[in-house]
Enzyme design. Structure first.
Site, PDB file in Angstrom:
ATOM      1  N   HIS A   1      55.755 122.519 -30.207  1.00 26.40           N
ATOM      2  CA  HIS A   1      56.608 121.314 -30.683  1.00 26.40           C
ATOM      3  C   HIS A   1      55.608 120.235 -31.900  1.00 26.40           C
ATOM      4  CE1 HIS A   1      52.337 119.858 -29.778  1.00 26.40           C
ATOM      5  NE2 HIS A   1      52.910 118.288 -29.835  1.00 26.40           N
TER       6      HIS A   1
ATOM      7  N   HIS B   1      55.711 116.958 -36.292  1.00 25.66           N
ATOM      8  CA  HIS B   1      55.286 116.661 -34.963  1.00 25.66           C
ATOM      9  C   HIS B   1      57.016 116.185 -34.042  1.00 25.66           C
ATOM     10  CE1 HIS B   1      54.004 115.170 -31.360  1.00 25.66           C
ATOM     11  NE2 HIS B   1      52.763 115.845 -31.574  1.00 25.66           N
TER      12      HIS B   1
END
Length: 226
Positions: free
Chosen positions: A135, A150
């Site tokens: 992620h 992110h």
């Protein structure tokens, strides 16, 4: 000669038999004074310029440094050298819910609410972080800028489900190279936001040029370096 063992240093004099205390004190003076003097002498020694170089000719080193400096100057992240890594709406970091990012503690940057599954590299560089949960990714440019992408908020809790990664640490990437693919529906169905911070973690200061606008993956002129 002592009445006990295991007590070292100056406090050890308490265990020394009285008739041997003077000898112990003299020994302790030597034990302290000699290292002190040697430390002072060695500490005063300074490296000479030749100690800091190898056998490579100085002019060659200077030329190499100049070349590298010129290359670094040419790679600025303004304009089209830094592009959007995804499709979506741009937000100021201060407007997003995650305080770690909105407070600026991680660095300056912006966020994009992801509307397409593909995430790409915003610039040329090297992958210096690729989380096992797929992620988040860190990219370092040739001139030292470090960018964290992110994907989503609290998506670490998904443990990699809904994400596909195409890079690993040490990979060289070009602007527009595919980094990850996201199952948008999976992320949303698990209650996670798709607002994705893009942060300069090296302390680079920026001005955001495209706030509250819809941008496309690969679109430039998003920021300017202060």
């Amino acid at each position: 000669m002592a009445t006990s063992i295991g007590i070292g240093g100056i406090p050890g004099i308490l265990s020394i038999q009285p008739q041997h205390m003077l000898m112990f004190a003299v020994a302790m003076i030597f034990a302290i004074a000699i290292p002190l003097v040697l430390t002072f002498i060695v500490g005063k020694k300074k490296l000479k310029p030749e100690d800091l170089t190898d056998n490579t000719d100085i002019s060659e080193k200077t030329e190499s440094v100049s070349d590298n400096a010129s290359a670094a100057e040419a790679i600025t992240l303004d304009d089209d050298n830094f592009v959007s890594p995804m499709n979506g709406k741009v937000y100021k970091l201060s407007d997003i819910a995650d305080e770690a990012f909105s407070s600026g503690a991680m660095g300056e940057g912006f966020a994009i609410e992801l509307t397409d599954s593909i995430v790409t590299s915003p610039c040329d560089g090297e992958i210096i972080a690729a989380f096992p949960t797929k992620h988040a990714y860190g990219i370092e440019t040739a001139n030292g800028n470090e960018i964290l992408i992110h994907i989503g908020m609290d998506t670490v809790e998904l443990k990699g489900e809904g994400f596909e990664s195409f890079v690993k640490v040490g990979d060289k990437v070009k602007k527009g190279d595919k980094i990850a693919k996201v199952d948008l529906e999976y992320v949303k169905n698990h209650g996670k936001s798709l607002v994705s911070p893009v942060v300069f973690t090296d302390g680079t200061k920026i001005n955001l040029l495209k706030e509250n606008t819809i941008i496309k993956n690969g679109e430039g002129k998003i920021i300017e370096i202060k």
